[in-house]
Design a protein around this motif. Sequence first.
Motif, PDB file in Angstrom:
ATOM      1  N   ALA A  71       0.835  -1.210   0.000  1.00 30.83           N
ATOM      2  CA  ALA A  71       0.000   0.000   0.000  1.00 30.83           C
ATOM      3  C   ALA A  71       0.866   1.255   0.000  1.00 30.83           C
ATOM      4  N   ILE A  72       1.924   1.259   0.794  1.00 30.31           N
ATOM      5  CA  ILE A  72       2.834   2.406   0.833  1.00 30.31           C
ATOM      6  C   ILE A  72       3.572   2.541  -0.491  1.00 30.31           C
ATOM      7  N   ALA A  73       4.008   1.406  -1.047  1.00 34.92           N
ATOM      8  CA  ALA A  73       4.780   1.433  -2.290  1.00 34.92           C
ATOM      9  C   ALA A  73       3.972   1.987  -3.455  1.00 34.92           C
ATOM     10  N   VAL A  74       2.667   1.708  -3.480  1.00 26.42           N
ATOM     11  CA  VAL A  74       1.810   2.252  -4.539  1.00 26.42           C
ATOM     12  C   VAL A  74       1.922   3.770  -4.577  1.00 26.42           C
ATOM     13  N   ALA A  75       1.900   4.389  -3.391  1.00 28.81           N
ATOM     14  CA  ALA A  75       1.989   5.847  -3.322  1.00 28.81           C
ATOM     15  C   ALA A  75       3.409   6.337  -3.578  1.00 28.81           C
ATOM     16  N   PHE A  76       4.381   5.722  -2.933  1.00 33.46           N
ATOM     17  CA  PHE A  76       5.762   6.183  -3.080  1.00 33.46           C
ATOM     18  C   PHE A  76       6.245   6.076  -4.521  1.00 33.46           C
ATOM     19  N   ARG A  77       5.823   5.036  -5.209  1.00 33.71           N
ATOM     20  CA  ARG A  77       6.243   4.847  -6.607  1.00 33.71           C
ATOM     21  C   ARG A  77       5.749   5.990  -7.486  1.00 33.71           C
ATOM     22  N   ALA A  78       4.632   6.588  -7.114  1.00 34.03           N
ATOM     23  CA  ALA A  78       4.083   7.727  -7.860  1.00 34.03           C
ATOM     24  C   ALA A  78       4.619   9.058  -7.350  1.00 34.03           C
ATOM     25  N   GLY A  79       5.581   9.016  -6.428  1.00 30.71           N
ATOM     26  CA  GLY A  79       6.133  10.249  -5.878  1.00 30.71           C
ATOM     27  C   GLY A  79       5.261  10.867  -4.805  1.00 30.71           C
ATOM     28  N   ILE A  80       4.332  10.089  -4.240  1.00 27.39           N
ATOM     29  CA  ILE A  80       3.398  10.578  -3.217  1.00 27.39           C
ATOM     30  C   ILE A  80       3.783   9.939  -1.881  1.00 27.39           C
ATOM     31  N   ILE A  81       4.163  10.750  -0.918  1.00 18.94           N
ATOM     32  CA  ILE A  81       4.656  10.238   0.363  1.00 18.94           C
ATOM     33  C   ILE A  81       3.470  10.045   1.312  1.00 18.94           C
ATOM     34  N   ASN A  82       2.918   8.838   1.284  1.00 23.00           N
ATOM     35  CA  ASN A  82       1.786   8.504   2.140  1.00 23.00           C
ATOM     36  C   ASN A  82       2.301   7.936   3.456  1.00 23.00           C
ATOM     37  N   ARG A 235      -1.715   1.117 -17.898  1.00 20.99           N
ATOM     38  CA  ARG A 235      -1.458   2.545 -18.112  1.00 20.99           C
ATOM     39  C   ARG A 235      -1.227   3.259 -16.794  1.00 20.99           C
ATOM     40  N   TYR A 236      -2.037   2.896 -15.790  1.00 20.41           N
ATOM     41  CA  TYR A 236      -1.847   3.543 -14.483  1.00 20.41           C
ATOM     42  C   TYR A 236      -0.454   3.272 -13.939  1.00 20.41           C
ATOM     43  N   GLY A 237       0.018   2.032 -14.069  1.00 23.78           N
ATOM     44  CA  GLY A 237       1.352   1.705 -13.581  1.00 23.78           C
ATOM     45  C   GLY A 237       2.427   2.504 -14.289  1.00 23.78           C
ATOM     46  N   PHE A 238       2.275   2.685 -15.603  1.00 23.08           N
ATOM     47  CA  PHE A 238       3.249   3.474 -16.358  1.00 23.08           C
ATOM     48  C   PHE A 238       3.216   4.935 -15.921  1.00 23.08           C
ATOM     49  N   GLU A 239       2.012   5.484 -15.801  1.00 23.28           N
ATOM     50  CA  GLU A 239       1.888   6.902 -15.447  1.00 23.28           C
ATOM     51  C   GLU A 239       2.381   7.173 -14.029  1.00 23.28           C
ATOM     52  N   SER A 240       2.066   6.275 -13.090  1.00 21.80           N
ATOM     53  CA  SER A 240       2.494   6.506 -11.707  1.00 21.80           C
ATOM     54  C   SER A 240       4.015   6.386 -11.588  1.00 21.80           C
ATOM     55  N   GLY A 241       4.600   5.388 -12.269  1.00 20.34           N
ATOM     56  CA  GLY A 241       6.047   5.256 -12.233  1.00 20.34           C
ATOM     57  C   GLY A 241       6.750   6.436 -12.874  1.00 20.34           C
ATOM     58  N   LEU A 242       6.206   6.922 -13.997  1.00 19.30           N
ATOM     59  CA  LEU A 242       6.782   8.074 -14.682  1.00 19.30           C
ATOM     60  C   LEU A 242       6.672   9.327 -13.820  1.00 19.30           C
ATOM     61  N   SER A 243       5.525   9.492 -13.167  1.00 20.03           N
ATOM     62  CA  SER A 243       5.329  10.657 -12.311  1.00 20.03           C
ATOM     63  C   SER A 243       6.269  10.626 -11.116  1.00 20.03           C
ATOM     64  N   GLY A 244       6.526   9.429 -10.597  1.00 23.78           N
ATOM     65  CA  GLY A 244       7.440   9.324  -9.467  1.00 23.78           C
ATOM     66  C   GLY A 244       8.874   9.631  -9.842  1.00 23.78           C
ATOM     67  N   GLN A 245       9.277   9.308 -11.072  1.00 28.71           N
ATOM     68  CA  GLN A 245      10.651   9.552 -11.503  1.00 28.71           C
ATOM     69  C   GLN A 245      10.863  10.984 -11.979  1.00 28.71           C
TER      70      GLN A 245
END
Length: 378
Positions: A71-82, A235-245
Amino acid sequence: MNVLRKIGRWAAGPIPVSVVLALLIGACLMLIAGVDPLSGYAAMFTGSFGSGAGFANTLARAIPIIGIGIAIAVAFRAGIINLGTEGQAGLGALAGGTVAIYTPGPAILVVPLAFIVAIAAGALWGLIAGVLQNLLGVPILLSTLLLNYPARYFSSWMIRFKLDEPTSDLVASEQVRPEIQLSMLVPRDSAFAEMLRSTFGPTSPVTAVLTSVNWSLVIVIIVVLGAIFVNRRTRYGFESGLSGQNPEFARYGGVKPGPLVLRTMAISGGLAGMFGMLLVIGAPNTRLIEGQFLQTNYAWTALLVTLLALYRPTGIVIAGVFFAAIMVGSDAMGRELGLSPQIASVIQALVIILLAFKVALPRFRKKQPETTATEAGR
């Protein structure tokens, strides 16, 4: 040869080096406490992996750590510190547990309803932080951290004053009905369990795991596989990973940060809420207990696991089992050698501190020549 080189590079990487150094520092602390480090770590290993009961206990401890870590990794991977999974899991446990305990009806209806309510409660609590950031610019790191406190105290108030069962010695609710509980993978009083005992022995790891770990193990495996699939194939996985990087590049690529934040916080909070509820209905846990998440510290251990694994689902599984083994092993070490179980928390914290230092030091060294060159140019 290439495989050996890859293994060598990984072994010299920041994660293995940090773990080894943390264990060495832990050994020094044991010496100061008057305990032989070899005996201490032997007791730790035996307590967590050396017996069937120990291995089953390690897996049972690892399940919520891995689940909340995902659950934490889902957010952190998108650059969101939950940092609010404690509150999200606590409210999910409260909402889903209340449904499981007090809703009449057959298990085939009550259990799915409890899952839905727990996921919804965690997701809604996570969405509050997302809305605050999108509308008011409140950083999610700050809002999620602070939202843990109202969630914690509201849950405590509900259990103590509204759901407390007077006949219990604990500050806790009524018990979950047996048919609503997530049973062990193999019920202990079943014919299959008896066959396992006669075939593998009553204390073997196979018998112990199947008769002492509940169906949450299957759920966490499904969640881990789902996270891998989403990260790699959607698509969500690609967008969240891209946003996090690179958030700016993602924005130029058409990713809308506002909706992405809301989706991410809903998924992250929902997963946390579900695994919080599993601690209530998964055998042998049978009721809502005041302060359960505060005492177990699963959410913050999951945060350390996620940082150690660098947000990767497979890494979270490995790190989650490793940290759970330290926790279970330290309890065994305390029983056998009289050493405080808090050594587990010390080792966990040292791993993360050393990992951060190992990662940050090369970057600091790279910046020093640039700063020197800039000053020389002046």
